[in-house]
Write a protein that holds these residues in place. Sequence first.
Motif, PDB file in Angstrom:
ATOM      1  N   THR A 176      14.445   7.122  -6.775  1.00  0.00           N
ATOM      2  CA  THR A 176      13.513   7.524  -5.705  1.00  0.00           C
ATOM      3  C   THR A 176      12.059   7.601  -6.395  1.00  0.00           C
ATOM      4  N   ILE A 177      12.095   8.130  -7.614  1.00  0.00           N
ATOM      5  CA  ILE A 177      10.757   8.712  -8.235  1.00  0.00           C
ATOM      6  C   ILE A 177      10.016   7.269  -8.725  1.00  0.00           C
ATOM      7  N   THR A 178      10.972   6.142  -8.868  1.00  0.00           N
ATOM      8  CA  THR A 178      10.180   4.801  -9.102  1.00  0.00           C
ATOM      9  C   THR A 178       9.478   4.382  -7.804  1.00  0.00           C
ATOM     10  N   LEU A 179      10.074   4.403  -6.838  1.00  0.00           N
ATOM     11  CA  LEU A 179       9.536   4.139  -5.293  1.00  0.00           C
ATOM     12  C   LEU A 179       8.212   4.968  -5.172  1.00  0.00           C
ATOM     13  N   ILE A 180       8.555   6.200  -4.996  1.00  0.00           N
ATOM     14  CA  ILE A 180       7.499   7.127  -4.839  1.00  0.00           C
ATOM     15  C   ILE A 180       6.300   6.821  -5.626  1.00  0.00           C
ATOM     16  N   PHE A 181       6.394   6.492  -6.978  1.00  0.00           N
ATOM     17  CA  PHE A 181       5.044   6.166  -7.706  1.00  0.00           C
ATOM     18  C   PHE A 181       4.317   4.806  -7.274  1.00  0.00           C
ATOM     19  N   PHE A 182       5.273   3.607  -6.839  1.00  0.00           N
ATOM     20  CA  PHE A 182       4.778   2.557  -6.664  1.00  0.00           C
ATOM     21  C   PHE A 182       4.334   2.575  -5.324  1.00  0.00           C
ATOM     22  N   LEU A 183       4.842   2.976  -4.394  1.00  0.00           N
ATOM     23  CA  LEU A 183       4.780   2.846  -2.751  1.00  0.00           C
ATOM     24  C   LEU A 183       3.338   3.720  -2.606  1.00  0.00           C
ATOM     25  N   ASN A 184       3.069   4.701  -3.516  1.00  0.00           N
ATOM     26  CA  ASN A 184       1.992   5.595  -3.380  1.00  0.00           C
ATOM     27  C   ASN A 184       0.593   5.155  -4.424  1.00  0.00           C
ATOM     28  N   HIS A 185       1.026   3.982  -4.826  1.00  0.00           N
ATOM     29  CA  HIS A 185      -0.113   3.315  -5.634  1.00  0.00           C
ATOM     30  C   HIS A 185      -0.524   4.175  -7.010  1.00  0.00           C
ATOM     31  N   TYR A 186       0.404   4.713  -7.729  1.00  0.00           N
ATOM     32  CA  TYR A 186       0.095   5.227  -8.901  1.00  0.00           C
ATOM     33  C   TYR A 186       0.179   4.276  -9.995  1.00  0.00           C
ATOM     34  N   PHE A 187      -0.291   4.484 -11.212  1.00  0.00           N
ATOM     35  CA  PHE A 187      -0.406   3.631 -12.319  1.00  0.00           C
ATOM     36  C   PHE A 187       0.934   3.767 -13.080  1.00  0.00           C
ATOM     37  N   VAL A 188       1.713   2.716 -13.123  1.00  0.00           N
ATOM     38  CA  VAL A 188       2.875   2.695 -14.029  1.00  0.00           C
ATOM     39  C   VAL A 188       3.206   1.761 -14.938  1.00  0.00           C
ATOM     40  N   LYS A 189       3.664   2.109 -15.959  1.00  0.00           N
ATOM     41  CA  LYS A 189       3.669   1.055 -17.183  1.00  0.00           C
ATOM     42  C   LYS A 189       4.860   0.682 -17.534  1.00  0.00           C
ATOM     43  N   TYR A 190       5.723  -0.374 -17.991  1.00  0.00           N
ATOM     44  CA  TYR A 190       6.903  -0.462 -18.345  1.00  0.00           C
ATOM     45  C   TYR A 190       6.795  -0.981 -19.833  1.00  0.00           C
ATOM     46  N   LEU A 191       7.613  -0.391 -20.631  1.00  0.00           N
ATOM     47  CA  LEU A 191       7.791  -0.784 -22.093  1.00  0.00           C
ATOM     48  C   LEU A 191       9.515  -1.183 -22.313  1.00  0.00           C
ATOM     49  N   PRO A 192       9.768  -2.219 -22.998  1.00  0.00           N
ATOM     50  CA  PRO A 192      11.341  -2.579 -23.375  1.00  0.00           C
ATOM     51  C   PRO A 192      11.674  -1.403 -24.070  1.00  0.00           C
ATOM     52  N   ILE A 193      12.919  -1.204 -24.106  1.00  0.00           N
ATOM     53  CA  ILE A 193      13.692  -0.225 -24.996  1.00  0.00           C
ATOM     54  C   ILE A 193      14.997  -0.912 -25.216  1.00  0.00           C
ATOM     55  N   ASP A 194      15.668  -0.405 -26.137  1.00  0.00           N
ATOM     56  CA  ASP A 194      17.265  -0.647 -26.286  1.00  0.00           C
ATOM     57  C   ASP A 194      17.825   0.115 -25.615  1.00  0.00           C
ATOM     58  N   TYR A 195      19.092  -0.073 -25.105  1.00  0.00           N
ATOM     59  CA  TYR A 195      20.047   0.752 -24.328  1.00  0.00           C
ATOM     60  C   TYR A 195      21.512   0.468 -25.132  1.00  0.00           C
ATOM     61  N   PHE A 196      21.982   1.439 -25.356  1.00  0.00           N
ATOM     62  CA  PHE A 196      23.240   1.606 -25.927  1.00  0.00           C
ATOM     63  C   PHE A 196      24.598   2.197 -25.339  1.00  0.00           C
ATOM     64  N   LYS A 197      25.902   1.758 -25.785  1.00  0.00           N
ATOM     65  CA  LYS A 197      26.907   2.220 -25.169  1.00  0.00           C
ATOM     66  C   LYS A 197      27.177   3.778 -25.232  1.00  0.00           C
TER      67      LYS A 197
END
Length: 293
Positions: A176-197
Amino acid sequence: MISVVVPVYNEEEVIVATLNDIVAALDGFLEYEIILVNDGSTDASLEKVQAANIKNLSVINHIENLGYGKSLYDGILLAKYNCIAIIDGDGSYPASSIRELYKYYPQYDMIVGARKGKEYTKGLFKKYARYLFKYLAEYASGKKVPDINSGLRIFKKDIIINYHDSLCTGFSFTTTITLIFFLNHYFVKYLPIDYFKRKGESKVKPFKDTLRAGQIILEAILYYNPIKLFLLFATCNAGLGLFLWIINYFFLSSLVLTVTSALLIASFVPIFCLGMLADQLKKIYKLRRNESH
């Protein structure tokens, strides 16, 4: 200055280690706090946390399980600082990445850890559901969305509070918050991270929670950018109608298929017009809401 919110439900095996990793990641911050939200755990999670004497830790205790999103939101409300980090308490996210994400604050309104690795991509059902949700989010926002529901991110508290009535109390909170930020034109940055079991048993119910996530995504698009959702439905209808017409014209010559395909193709205009109407109603509602504030 940063507040780290950690939702916990039956994570006795790993929660203390996760909190220690967070403390280590925050070494060097002049001011920080860790807010653990115990969401009605029935194991020894709370007792182990209380016995661990973690630095700068506050605990919110739900006597019953209220949901992942509700736990996060309660922690956000309690937070002293506008810079909020969230991270799951199951050991699946690298706490050390908080420092890397923080480098882009406050220039960006939200910084998200985009998961990578086999633990993230495994599971056939979840894999294709993620592709579908990713497509819908990118279609609605017009932006690349590497990870729609990552549980490791940093964002501004004041923005989240402003959209409290649109938030989900369950596992779809991050979607929900991902869509809120994108659809309301806020600035969003993605950085790659590891993901563990993850340690211990997952609380996610794949089929039920996937359906719920799909519902949340469609509701968010309908609320913030309705014309795109109606356009998608109209195009799918017209495309299906055109496909049936071609099949019928070359192979079947059925009157029923001729009428059906014609209706599907013709439905493009009224559905698209409904989308334009919905978009205008949204703008009127938003204008009146701003005036009332």
